[in-house]
Enzyme design. Structure first.
Site, PDB file in Angstrom:
ATOM      1  N   TYR A 132      13.227  29.511  18.358  1.00 26.34           N
ATOM      2  CA  TYR A 132      13.743  27.954  18.275  1.00 26.34           C
ATOM      3  C   TYR A 132      14.648  27.633  17.674  1.00 26.34           C
ATOM      4  O   TYR A 132      15.431  28.015  17.157  1.00 26.34           O
ATOM      5  CB  TYR A 132      12.504  27.282  16.889  1.00 26.34           C
ATOM      6  CG  TYR A 132      10.943  27.743  17.501  1.00 26.34           C
ATOM      7  CD1 TYR A 132      10.624  28.283  18.597  1.00 26.34           C
ATOM      8  CD2 TYR A 132       9.983  27.172  16.240  1.00 26.34           C
ATOM      9  CE1 TYR A 132       9.349  28.140  19.246  1.00 26.34           C
ATOM     10  CE2 TYR A 132       8.390  27.707  16.964  1.00 26.34           C
ATOM     11  CZ  TYR A 132       8.354  28.511  18.775  1.00 26.34           C
ATOM     12  OH  TYR A 132       7.266  28.254  18.549  1.00 26.34           O
ATOM     13  N   SER A 159       0.265  23.705  21.243  1.00 27.54           N
ATOM     14  CA  SER A 159       0.522  22.826  22.323  1.00 27.54           C
ATOM     15  C   SER A 159      -0.840  21.710  22.296  1.00 27.54           C
ATOM     16  O   SER A 159      -1.053  21.771  22.945  1.00 27.54           O
ATOM     17  CB  SER A 159       1.287  23.143  23.434  1.00 27.54           C
ATOM     18  OG  SER A 159       1.694  23.015  23.742  1.00 27.54           O
ATOM     19  N   PRO A 160      -1.274  21.577  20.724  1.00 29.58           N
ATOM     20  CA  PRO A 160      -2.958  21.561  20.729  1.00 29.58           C
ATOM     21  C   PRO A 160      -2.846  19.591  21.639  1.00 29.58           C
ATOM     22  O   PRO A 160      -3.663  19.094  21.568  1.00 29.58           O
ATOM     23  CB  PRO A 160      -3.113  21.169  18.915  1.00 29.58           C
ATOM     24  CG  PRO A 160      -1.478  21.277  18.616  1.00 29.58           C
ATOM     25  CD  PRO A 160      -0.706  21.824  19.392  1.00 29.58           C
ATOM     26  N   PHE A 184       0.637  14.255  26.353  1.00 31.12           N
ATOM     27  CA  PHE A 184       0.483  14.220  27.002  1.00 31.12           C
ATOM     28  C   PHE A 184      -0.637  13.873  26.794  1.00 31.12           C
ATOM     29  O   PHE A 184      -1.216  12.108  26.917  1.00 31.12           O
ATOM     30  CB  PHE A 184       0.576  15.023  28.599  1.00 31.12           C
ATOM     31  CG  PHE A 184       0.218  13.987  29.294  1.00 31.12           C
ATOM     32  CD1 PHE A 184       0.809  13.824  30.200  1.00 31.12           C
ATOM     33  CD2 PHE A 184      -1.439  14.458  29.719  1.00 31.12           C
ATOM     34  CE1 PHE A 184       0.372  12.619  31.526  1.00 31.12           C
ATOM     35  CE2 PHE A 184      -1.641  13.246  31.462  1.00 31.12           C
ATOM     36  CZ  PHE A 184      -0.779  12.778  31.602  1.00 31.12           C
TER      37      PHE A 184
HETATM   38  N1  NAP Z   1       3.770  30.814  20.497  1.00 35.38           N
HETATM   39  C1  NAP Z   1       4.242  30.179  21.340  1.00 35.38           C
HETATM   40  O1  NAP Z   1       4.678  30.825  22.189  1.00 35.38           O
HETATM   41  C2  NAP Z   1       3.796  28.729  21.760  1.00 35.38           C
HETATM   42  C3  NAP Z   1       4.225  27.680  22.228  1.00 35.38           C
HETATM   43  C4  NAP Z   1       5.022  26.034  22.059  1.00 35.38           C
HETATM   44  C5  NAP Z   1       4.694  25.919  20.863  1.00 35.38           C
HETATM   45  N2  NAP Z   1       4.619  26.769  19.836  1.00 35.38           N
HETATM   46  C6  NAP Z   1       4.278  26.071  19.029  1.00 35.38           C
HETATM   47  O2  NAP Z   1       3.320  24.922  18.965  1.00 35.38           O
HETATM   48  C7  NAP Z   1       4.056  23.953  18.238  1.00 35.38           C
HETATM   49  C8  NAP Z   1       3.306  22.590  18.741  1.00 35.38           C
HETATM   50  O3  NAP Z   1       3.109  22.703  19.940  1.00 35.38           O
HETATM   51  P1  NAP Z   1       4.255  22.022  20.985  1.00 35.38           P
HETATM   52  O4  NAP Z   1       5.281  21.203  20.000  1.00 35.38           O
HETATM   53  O5  NAP Z   1       4.364  22.695  22.451  1.00 35.38           O
HETATM   54  O6  NAP Z   1       3.135  20.541  20.930  1.00 35.38           O
HETATM   55  P2  NAP Z   1       2.259  19.072  20.418  1.00 35.38           P
HETATM   56  O7  NAP Z   1       2.001  19.435  19.429  1.00 35.38           O
HETATM   57  O8  NAP Z   1       0.994  19.501  21.722  1.00 35.38           O
HETATM   58  O9  NAP Z   1       3.209  17.684  21.331  1.00 35.38           O
HETATM   59  C9  NAP Z   1       4.184  17.750  20.908  1.00 35.38           C
HETATM   60  C10 NAP Z   1       4.409  16.280  20.940  1.00 35.38           C
HETATM   61  O10 NAP Z   1       4.251  15.486  21.291  1.00 35.38           O
HETATM   62  C11 NAP Z   1       4.534  14.564  20.528  1.00 35.38           C
HETATM   63  N3  NAP Z   1       3.739  14.219  20.003  1.00 35.38           N
HETATM   64  C12 NAP Z   1       3.394  14.734  18.661  1.00 35.38           C
HETATM   65  N4  NAP Z   1       2.112  13.745  17.667  1.00 35.38           N
HETATM   66  C13 NAP Z   1       2.021  12.338  18.935  1.00 35.38           C
HETATM   67  C14 NAP Z   1       1.481  11.725  18.070  1.00 35.38           C
HETATM   68  N5  NAP Z   1       0.339  11.316  17.035  1.00 35.38           N
HETATM   69  N6  NAP Z   1       1.359  10.877  18.859  1.00 35.38           N
HETATM   70  C15 NAP Z   1       1.955  10.395  20.560  1.00 35.38           C
HETATM   71  N7  NAP Z   1       3.008  11.370  20.844  1.00 35.38           N
HETATM   72  C16 NAP Z   1       3.144  12.378  19.571  1.00 35.38           C
HETATM   73  C17 NAP Z   1       5.728  15.096  20.378  1.00 35.38           C
HETATM   74  O11 NAP Z   1       6.652  14.357  20.127  1.00 35.38           O
HETATM   75  P3  NAP Z   1       7.548  13.316  19.099  1.00 35.38           P
HETATM   76  O12 NAP Z   1       8.497  14.648  18.341  1.00 35.38           O
HETATM   77  O13 NAP Z   1       8.694  12.570  19.747  1.00 35.38           O
HETATM   78  O14 NAP Z   1       6.589  12.591  17.829  1.00 35.38           O
HETATM   79  C18 NAP Z   1       6.347  16.307  21.142  1.00 35.38           C
HETATM   80  O15 NAP Z   1       7.235  15.479  22.187  1.00 35.38           O
HETATM   81  C19 NAP Z   1       5.318  24.132  18.382  1.00 35.38           C
HETATM   82  O16 NAP Z   1       6.624  23.086  16.958  1.00 35.38           O
HETATM   83  C20 NAP Z   1       5.511  25.388  17.973  1.00 35.38           C
HETATM   84  O17 NAP Z   1       5.464  25.622  16.844  1.00 35.38           O
HETATM   85  C21 NAP Z   1       4.122  27.709  20.012  1.00 35.38           C
END
Ligand code: NAP
Length: 329
Positions: A57, A204-205, A210
């Site tokens: 990252y 990405s929960p 989306f």
């Molecule tokens: N192991 C792997 O390969 C892998 C891959 C992907 C991710 N990850 C880890 O998993 C974590 C979470 O996954 P992710 O960031 O991909 O996806 P996520 O948590 O499903 O979604 C994050 C997105 O949602 C938005 N968001 C968050 N809370 C919200 C809410 N309450 N209302 C509206 N929009 C909201 C955020 O935008 P804003 O910032 O504008 O709020 C961001 O664009 C990452 O930070 C990372 O640490 C690991």
């Protein structure tokens, strides 16, 4: 916040963690440093004790950010980070690399960047077909014996790899994508984790944002946003998938909670050893996501959510072909 335990070796963490990737990488420009530090420290003040990072990252910048932000309460939090890639001079990923010496080098560098003397949870970010998983597990086992790492994790690994790794060094957690619009882990992975006593950390929960309802077919992303390359985020797929978000929105409104909270509470309700790590760069959304830890879903709520999910056929692959080739190994 209530705690949950990952794995038989007993890693206690807050029921909801903080995914820190988006503060530095993946979803457009990095958040300004002081703002990012405030967000991370606010998460801690609100009860979050589980922070997710990776060498990739940035690369490197996210670990440095966590090292600075978490320093005042380092011994009260669990820091997870990941190894497994090579990077070119521009910072792009140039291939997988889980060779033992490389893992050791990454561990040493990550300890410095994280400003700590131990990595609480060290995940292999992607399985490297060039290195037997037994060698990877053996290397992390050695790092644990040396006191540099506390727990071993895998990410997006297939069930046979999980079993082979676990036989060498018990795996504390698997981190893979799991959410209301990506439920494949239910088929094969969750039963193996339950059998072996391994915790599960869904990434990405919120469906990369989306499932919250904040993104629709009209949304445009920054040119550097990774979602531009994800088939599930094409304009057509977003139009088709909106029906699921609308149904979840109705269920959320009936309970006077938000769709994001429904998405997280649903994950928490699946198993007591599941700990989602939603990512956000915004304080109000941090509060909202943390609030999901107290949302109780009744059997009727869960049935309504199942009906909503089965009413909509999700369009679009969750990965580009290049990324797809690196998972479920
Ligand atoms: N192991 C792997 O390969 C892998 C891959 C992907 C991710 N990850 C880890 O998993 C974590 C979470 O996954 P992710 O960031 O991909 O996806 P996520 O948590 O499903 O979604 C994050 C997105 O949602 C938005 N968001 C968050 N809370 C919200 C809410 N309450 N209302 C509206 N929009 C909201 C955020 O935008 P804003 O910032 O504008 O709020 C961001 O664009 C990452 O930070 C990372 O640490 C690991």
């Amino acid at each position: 916040m209530q705690k949950r335990t990952l794995g038989n070796s007993g890693l206690d963490v807050s029921a909801i963690g903080l995914g820190c990737m988006g503060l530095s990488f993946g979803y457009g420009p990095a958040t300004e440093k002081q703002q990012a530090i405030t967000l991370i420290r606010t998460a801690y003040e609100r009860g979050v004790t589980f922070f997710d990072s990776a060498e990739a990252y940035g690369p490197y910048k996210n670990e440095e950010l966590l090292g600075e932000a978490l320093a005042p309460f380092r011994d009260k939090v669990v820091i997870a980070t990941k190894f497994g890639f090579d990077f070119n001079a521009e910072g792009g990923q140039s291939g997988l690399n889980s060779r033992p010496q490389h893992i050791r080098n990454v561990a040493e560098a990550a300890l410095k960047r994280l400003n700590t003397d131990v990595i609480d949870l060290f995940y292999q970010h992607r399985v490297d077909p060039a290195v037997p998983i037994e060698d990877v597990a053996g290397t992390v086992k050695d790092l644990i014996a040396e006191g540099k790492v506390k727990h071993f994790g895998l990410s997006e690994a297939g069930s046979q790899t999980i079993r082979r790794a676990h036989a060498v060094q018990p795996v504390t957690a698997l981190q893979s994508e799991y959410s209301l619009w990506w439920r494949e882990p239910e088929d094969d992975i969750l039963p193996v984790l339950e059998e072996l006593g391994i915790g599960f950390v869904p990434f990405s929960p919120l469906g990369k944002g989306f499932l919250t309802g904040a993104i629709n077919a009209q949304t445009t992303f920054d040119a550097s946003d990774y979602r531009n390359t994800v088939p599930r985020f094409s304009t057509e797929a977003r139009s088709a998938n909106q029906a699921l978000v609308d149904l979840l929105g109705t269920i959320a409104a009936d309970k006077t909670v938000t769709p994001a909270q429904i998405a997280l509470a649903w994950l928490l309700a699946q198993k007591p050893w599941i700990v989602p790590i939603p990512g956000t760069t915004k304080l109000n959304r941090l509060e909202e996501n943390i609030g999901a830890a107290t949302v109780i879903l009744s059997a009727d709520d869960r049935a309504a959510i199942e009906d909503a999910v089965s009413a909509v056929t999700i369009q679009g692959a969750r990965y580009s072909a290049e990324h797809q080739a690196r998972i479920n190994r």
